[in-house]
Design a protein around this motif. Sequence first.
Motif, mmCIF file in Angstrom:
data_model
loop_
_atom_site.group_PDB
_atom_site.id
_atom_site.type_symbol
_atom_site.label_atom_id
_atom_site.label_comp_id
_atom_site.label_asym_id
_atom_site.label_seq_id
_atom_site.Cartn_x
_atom_site.Cartn_y
_atom_site.Cartn_z
ATOM 1 N N ASN A 37 0.824 -1.214 0.000
ATOM 2 C CA ASN A 37 0.000 0.000 0.000
ATOM 3 C C ASN A 37 0.859 1.266 0.000
ATOM 4 O O ASN A 37 0.645 2.182 0.779
ATOM 5 C CB ASN A 37 -0.986 -0.010 1.171
ATOM 6 N N ALA A 38 1.858 1.279 -0.882
ATOM 7 C CA ALA A 38 2.750 2.429 -1.112
ATOM 8 C C ALA A 38 3.711 2.712 0.046
ATOM 9 O O ALA A 38 4.319 3.771 0.095
ATOM 10 C CB ALA A 38 1.948 3.679 -1.463
ATOM 11 N N GLU A 39 3.862 1.770 0.960
ATOM 12 C CA GLU A 39 4.811 1.913 2.073
ATOM 13 C C GLU A 39 5.868 0.823 1.970
ATOM 14 O O GLU A 39 5.536 -0.372 1.949
ATOM 15 C CB GLU A 39 4.100 1.797 3.429
ATOM 16 N N ILE A 40 7.141 1.204 1.938
ATOM 17 C CA ILE A 40 8.219 0.221 1.878
ATOM 18 C C ILE A 40 8.268 -0.544 3.196
ATOM 19 O O ILE A 40 8.177 0.049 4.276
ATOM 20 C CB ILE A 40 9.565 0.907 1.606
ATOM 21 N N VAL A 41 8.394 -1.866 3.097
ATOM 22 C CA VAL A 41 8.472 -2.718 4.291
ATOM 23 C C VAL A 41 9.884 -3.304 4.349
ATOM 24 O O VAL A 41 10.282 -4.063 3.463
ATOM 25 C CB VAL A 41 7.432 -3.859 4.235
ATOM 26 N N PRO A 42 10.656 -2.954 5.394
ATOM 27 C CA PRO A 42 12.004 -3.506 5.523
ATOM 28 C C PRO A 42 11.970 -5.024 5.662
ATOM 29 O O PRO A 42 11.027 -5.591 6.225
ATOM 30 C CB PRO A 42 12.545 -2.874 6.810
ATOM 31 N N ARG A 43 13.001 -5.683 5.155
ATOM 32 C CA ARG A 43 13.100 -7.145 5.219
ATOM 33 C C ARG A 43 12.896 -7.658 6.656
ATOM 34 O O ARG A 43 12.267 -8.689 6.867
ATOM 35 C CB ARG A 43 14.462 -7.596 4.692
ATOM 36 N N SER A 44 13.397 -6.924 7.624
ATOM 37 C CA SER A 44 13.281 -7.353 9.020
ATOM 38 C C SER A 44 11.835 -7.402 9.512
ATOM 39 O O SER A 44 11.542 -8.024 10.528
ATOM 40 C CB SER A 44 14.101 -6.434 9.928
ATOM 41 N N GLN A 45 10.909 -6.781 8.785
ATOM 42 C CA GLN A 45 9.501 -6.748 9.196
ATOM 43 C C GLN A 45 8.600 -7.638 8.342
ATOM 44 O O GLN A 45 7.389 -7.684 8.564
ATOM 45 C CB GLN A 45 8.990 -5.311 9.159
ATOM 46 N N HIS A 46 9.160 -8.363 7.391
ATOM 47 C CA HIS A 46 8.335 -9.205 6.514
ATOM 48 C C HIS A 46 7.542 -10.245 7.305
ATOM 49 O O HIS A 46 6.386 -10.509 6.989
ATOM 50 C CB HIS A 46 9.192 -9.908 5.468
ATOM 51 N N GLY A 47 8.136 -10.853 8.327
ATOM 52 C CA GLY A 47 7.471 -11.900 9.099
ATOM 53 C C GLY A 47 6.363 -11.400 9.993
ATOM 54 O O GLY A 47 5.458 -12.150 10.353
ATOM 55 N N GLU A 48 6.407 -10.134 10.343
ATOM 56 C CA GLU A 48 5.394 -9.593 11.254
ATOM 57 C C GLU A 48 4.388 -8.680 10.551
ATOM 58 O O GLU A 48 3.486 -8.145 11.187
ATOM 59 C CB GLU A 48 6.071 -8.839 12.398
#
Length: 66
Positions: A37-48
């Motif tokens: 939704n147009a917000e970058i998600v850092p790899r460290s947050q993919h699981g949560e």
Amino acid sequence: MNILVNGEPKTLPDQATLADLIIQMELTGKRIAVEVNAEIVPRSQHGETHLNENDQVEIVHAIGGG
């Protein structure tokens, strides 16, 4: 639930995370950038990062070169 991935419809189980999507798409370990939704998600947050109905996900592959 139904989401869009790079503009294409995709169905995932309820409560799926971004990490679940990456595994399903066989992108684990690849150099990718992900936006929900147009917000970058850092790899460290993919699981949560839980996905929701009608979320729009963009996945970009990093390509090296010179």
